[in-house]
Write a protein that holds these residues in place. Sequence first.
Motif, PDB file in Angstrom:
ATOM      1  N   TYR A  40       9.034  -6.271 -11.519  1.00  0.00           N
ATOM      2  CA  TYR A  40       9.870  -5.223 -10.936  1.00  0.00           C
ATOM      3  C   TYR A  40      11.098  -5.010 -11.801  1.00  0.00           C
ATOM      4  O   TYR A  40      11.522  -3.897 -12.035  1.00  0.00           O
ATOM      5  CB  TYR A  40      10.315  -5.596  -9.516  1.00  0.00           C
ATOM      6  CG  TYR A  40       9.192  -5.572  -8.510  1.00  0.00           C
ATOM      7  CD1 TYR A  40       8.751  -4.375  -7.986  1.00  0.00           C
ATOM      8  CD2 TYR A  40       8.591  -6.753  -8.095  1.00  0.00           C
ATOM      9  CE1 TYR A  40       7.729  -4.352  -7.044  1.00  0.00           C
ATOM     10  CE2 TYR A  40       7.570  -6.735  -7.163  1.00  0.00           C
ATOM     11  CZ  TYR A  40       7.141  -5.526  -6.636  1.00  0.00           C
ATOM     12  OH  TYR A  40       6.131  -5.502  -5.715  1.00  0.00           O
TER      13      TYR A  40
ATOM     14  N   VAL B 119       6.343 -11.075 -11.893  1.00  0.00           N
ATOM     15  CA  VAL B 119       5.886 -11.285 -10.532  1.00  0.00           C
ATOM     16  C   VAL B 119       4.376 -11.542 -10.535  1.00  0.00           C
ATOM     17  O   VAL B 119       3.848 -12.272  -9.706  1.00  0.00           O
ATOM     18  CB  VAL B 119       6.237 -10.051  -9.672  1.00  0.00           C
ATOM     19  CG1 VAL B 119       5.550 -10.108  -8.338  1.00  0.00           C
ATOM     20  CG2 VAL B 119       7.741  -9.970  -9.474  1.00  0.00           C
TER      21      VAL B 119
ATOM     22  N   GLN C 222       1.555  -3.709   4.821  1.00  0.00           N
ATOM     23  CA  GLN C 222       1.860  -4.972   5.493  1.00  0.00           C
ATOM     24  C   GLN C 222       2.705  -4.733   6.749  1.00  0.00           C
ATOM     25  O   GLN C 222       2.473  -5.331   7.786  1.00  0.00           O
ATOM     26  CB  GLN C 222       2.621  -5.872   4.517  1.00  0.00           C
ATOM     27  CG  GLN C 222       2.845  -7.262   5.027  1.00  0.00           C
ATOM     28  CD  GLN C 222       3.150  -8.218   3.888  1.00  0.00           C
ATOM     29  OE1 GLN C 222       3.453  -7.805   2.770  1.00  0.00           O
ATOM     30  NE2 GLN C 222       3.067  -9.499   4.164  1.00  0.00           N
TER      31      GLN C 222
ATOM     32  N   SER D 191       0.472 -18.255  -0.794  1.00  0.00           N
ATOM     33  CA  SER D 191       1.711 -18.447  -0.033  1.00  0.00           C
ATOM     34  C   SER D 191       2.551 -17.167  -0.085  1.00  0.00           C
ATOM     35  O   SER D 191       2.289 -16.274  -0.886  1.00  0.00           O
ATOM     36  CB  SER D 191       2.502 -19.598  -0.634  1.00  0.00           C
ATOM     37  OG  SER D 191       2.704 -19.344  -1.997  1.00  0.00           O
ATOM     38  N   THR D 192       3.545 -17.108   0.780  1.00  0.00           N
ATOM     39  CA  THR D 192       4.362 -15.898   0.788  1.00  0.00           C
ATOM     40  C   THR D 192       5.164 -15.793  -0.510  1.00  0.00           C
ATOM     41  O   THR D 192       5.628 -16.784  -1.040  1.00  0.00           O
ATOM     42  CB  THR D 192       5.272 -15.812   2.041  1.00  0.00           C
ATOM     43  OG1 THR D 192       6.530 -15.335   1.632  1.00  0.00           O
ATOM     44  CG2 THR D 192       5.432 -17.119   2.736  1.00  0.00           C
ATOM     45  N   GLY D 193       5.224 -14.580  -1.023  1.00  0.00           N
ATOM     46  CA  GLY D 193       5.927 -14.356  -2.288  1.00  0.00           C
ATOM     47  C   GLY D 193       5.075 -14.636  -3.518  1.00  0.00           C
ATOM     48  O   GLY D 193       5.559 -14.601  -4.637  1.00  0.00           O
ATOM     49  N   SER D 194       3.761 -14.884  -3.303  1.00  0.00           N
ATOM     50  CA  SER D 194       2.935 -15.230  -4.457  1.00  0.00           C
ATOM     51  C   SER D 194       2.468 -13.994  -5.221  1.00  0.00           C
ATOM     52  O   SER D 194       1.876 -14.105  -6.282  1.00  0.00           O
ATOM     53  CB  SER D 194       1.739 -16.065  -4.012  1.00  0.00           C
ATOM     54  OG  SER D 194       0.996 -15.360  -3.039  1.00  0.00           O
ATOM     55  N   GLY D 195       2.712 -12.798  -4.688  1.00  0.00           N
ATOM     56  CA  GLY D 195       2.411 -11.586  -5.445  1.00  0.00           C
ATOM     57  C   GLY D 195       1.221 -10.789  -4.946  1.00  0.00           C
ATOM     58  O   GLY D 195       0.747  -9.885  -5.639  1.00  0.00           O
ATOM     59  N   LYS D 196       0.755 -11.069  -3.733  1.00  0.00           N
ATOM     60  CA  LYS D 196      -0.440 -10.374  -3.227  1.00  0.00           C
ATOM     61  C   LYS D 196      -0.183  -8.880  -3.033  1.00  0.00           C
ATOM     62  O   LYS D 196      -0.943  -8.033  -3.501  1.00  0.00           O
ATOM     63  CB  LYS D 196      -0.887 -11.010  -1.889  1.00  0.00           C
ATOM     64  CG  LYS D 196      -1.128 -12.501  -1.978  1.00  0.00           C
ATOM     65  CD  LYS D 196      -1.550 -13.100  -0.656  1.00  0.00           C
ATOM     66  CE  LYS D 196      -0.487 -13.006   0.428  1.00  0.00           C
ATOM     67  NZ  LYS D 196       0.697 -13.857   0.217  1.00  0.00           N
ATOM     68  N   THR D 197       0.919  -8.578  -2.311  1.00  0.00           N
ATOM     69  CA  THR D 197       1.245  -7.169  -2.079  1.00  0.00           C
ATOM     70  C   THR D 197       1.496  -6.461  -3.405  1.00  0.00           C
ATOM     71  O   THR D 197       1.039  -5.338  -3.625  1.00  0.00           O
ATOM     72  CB  THR D 197       2.472  -7.060  -1.164  1.00  0.00           C
ATOM     73  OG1 THR D 197       2.183  -7.707   0.071  1.00  0.00           O
ATOM     74  CG2 THR D 197       2.833  -5.616  -0.888  1.00  0.00           C
ATOM     75  N   SER D 198       2.206  -7.142  -4.290  1.00  0.00           N
ATOM     76  CA  SER D 198       2.505  -6.528  -5.586  1.00  0.00           C
ATOM     77  C   SER D 198       1.211  -6.191  -6.318  1.00  0.00           C
ATOM     78  O   SER D 198       1.114  -5.139  -6.956  1.00  0.00           O
ATOM     79  CB  SER D 198       3.343  -7.481  -6.443  1.00  0.00           C
ATOM     80  OG  SER D 198       4.482  -7.882  -5.734  1.00  0.00           O
TER      81      SER D 198
ATOM     82  N   TYR E 216       3.446   1.292  -8.429  1.00  0.00           N
ATOM     83  CA  TYR E 216       4.150   0.782  -9.600  1.00  0.00           C
ATOM     84  C   TYR E 216       3.132   0.696 -10.729  1.00  0.00           C
ATOM     85  O   TYR E 216       1.938   0.541 -10.473  1.00  0.00           O
ATOM     86  CB  TYR E 216       4.704  -0.620  -9.344  1.00  0.00           C
ATOM     87  CG  TYR E 216       5.753  -0.672  -8.273  1.00  0.00           C
ATOM     88  CD1 TYR E 216       7.101  -0.523  -8.596  1.00  0.00           C
ATOM     89  CD2 TYR E 216       5.409  -0.889  -6.939  1.00  0.00           C
ATOM     90  CE1 TYR E 216       8.078  -0.580  -7.612  1.00  0.00           C
ATOM     91  CE2 TYR E 216       6.377  -0.945  -5.953  1.00  0.00           C
ATOM     92  CZ  TYR E 216       7.709  -0.786  -6.287  1.00  0.00           C
ATOM     93  OH  TYR E 216       8.672  -0.848  -5.314  1.00  0.00           O
TER      94      TYR E 216
END
Length: 604
Positions: free
Chosen positions: A362, A368, A434, A387-394, A403
Amino acid sequence: MSIAQAVLNYDLKNAISNNRFVGLWRLMRGFRLKYFGAVVSVGISAGAKMVTYMLLRYFVDSYFGESSPTVGLPLIALGFVGLALIEGGFSFLSGRWAAQTSEGTTRRLRNYIYDHIQHLSFKYHSGTSTGELIQRSTSDVDAIRRFFGDQAIGFGRVVLLFVINFGALLRLNVQLALVSVVAIPVVVLASAFFFRKITKAYEQFQEQDAVLSTTLQENLSGVRVVKAFARQQYEIDKFEKDNFEKFKRGKRLLLMHSMFWPVSDVICGLQILLGYYVGATMAMRGEITVGTFLAYMGLIVWIIFPMRNLGRLIVQISTGMVSYNRVMDILRENREDLDSGDVHPAGPPRGELIFQNVSFEYEPGKKVLEDISFECQPGQVIALLGSTGSGKTSLVNLLPRFYDYTSGQILLDGVELKRYPRRYLRRHIGIVEQEPFLFSRSIRENITYGVGREVPQEEVEAAAKAAAIHDVIQSFPQGYHTLVGEKGVTLSGGQKQRVAIARTLLKNPRILILDDSTSSVDTETEAEIRQALQNLMKDRTTFIIAHRIQSIMIADLILVMDGGHIVQCGRHEDLLEQDGIYRKIYNIQTRIEEELNKEIASAG
Ligand code: DCP
Ligand code: MG
């Protein structure tokens, strides 16, 4: 051309100029003649006022003075009436035309800003606060409206009044004319100085006003948090403090106003007195006629008092320009290009995807996603776990090109993703976000939101059934026409998610992305959705992000993510055999479930 047409037929892209005056001039296209008419009308109206006093002079001098009248009384009376009509009529016209110009240009500006905001990138929106955008497209646009409708025309009025009336005075008597304006520099400078201060005070007042409304708004949207933590008193104290500050600033503003007007009244009054004194002396000495003196008494008032506004107008115009710049800042942002791309497939994609060493960030320097590589065939189901913040949504956000990835390649049907127009991708890739957002419209309108056509009720219901929400909707008295949100029903988190799933399914996308879409749904409903989706997923490539192993077991490929990397990948059975995160998560989840079952059994 009517105003409405002028507004519509205009491409504002041309109005963006680095030179403010060029920009404003362009903004006025289609209204320029009207605005010119407004300025001319101001001039005519000011001229009529001047001529009225001249007529007064003639009347007094010829009927009461030495020279004998050549025009009859009725004609003179008619002259007065006519002049009053001209003055009033043109003053009305100038107000009307200036208002049409200001309303028309700013209506056009507002439409254009809204249109522009629709086309800005995700990146821009995530970096700009909503409040800021709202303020710029409302109160800053309003400042521009005032510039056209009030300030610029007001400035012209003051200048014209001065030029015309002072010109008349000069013709009456040069000495008297010069005496009448000695205080003008003082008045103008004092008012400019004062209004600079008052504008600052006003800005501070406005700032505090914004603070107060933010406090209120946050309090209202966070009312559950406030109650849950029993922080009412704290919130009340905070509000009272902010409110007191606004009160103080408002009081200061009023105090400043209440000082300026009396002081400037005194200065202007003294100037007028001086003029009267000199004029009266000259009249008594016979240097000017009584009629001239009377005309003079009127004219001087119309020179001095408008001057008090000159300082105000200068300052307001300069703050208006600040608003203009703030608005143009938005308009200068590049639009997200929806249509550029060199491949234009006629139909939907097959849905084959290949990721090759894809990395994404980003912000420069903070990766990311790193080195993501995998492949999937059309119709396969890919699951992402991590885990949360691991980049799935990204990762999934790269597919509709919300993006663009920074390095590596993503191939859709063998063609680099960046070569497809964004519009095409977004048409054929459906994403259930999400945290889905529903509009405060009817449920039906929400579900049909993604398709730009009339949808038969059966189709809507089929989508709702697949998302396991049909029965819930049916249970509302107004069914599919029930309003969502403040004025209608409040949906639970899970219900919202299911309406969002229905919305995406109705779009019938070739590639379907479910980003944690069943996180707020109970296990039973989830199984129901899974069952229904099974049919729907048959010939589309589907990405599922989920935390329950149960929901992803059926996937053709499971990607286990950690810190932006794929740490494990394969089918459920393969992953169970490996000693890794996947097995650990699986063991924990099954143990919890077993214990739960045991407890339920013992309780029953
Ligand atoms: N991130 C960012 N800017 C954004 C969105 C995310 O800098 N606009 C960061 C936050 C995380 C990382 O990117 O450190 C990955 O975020 P994701 O939303 O992709 O993470 P997940 O979807 O895997 O997390 P979750 O399971 O909580 O949804
Ligand atoms: Mg996420």
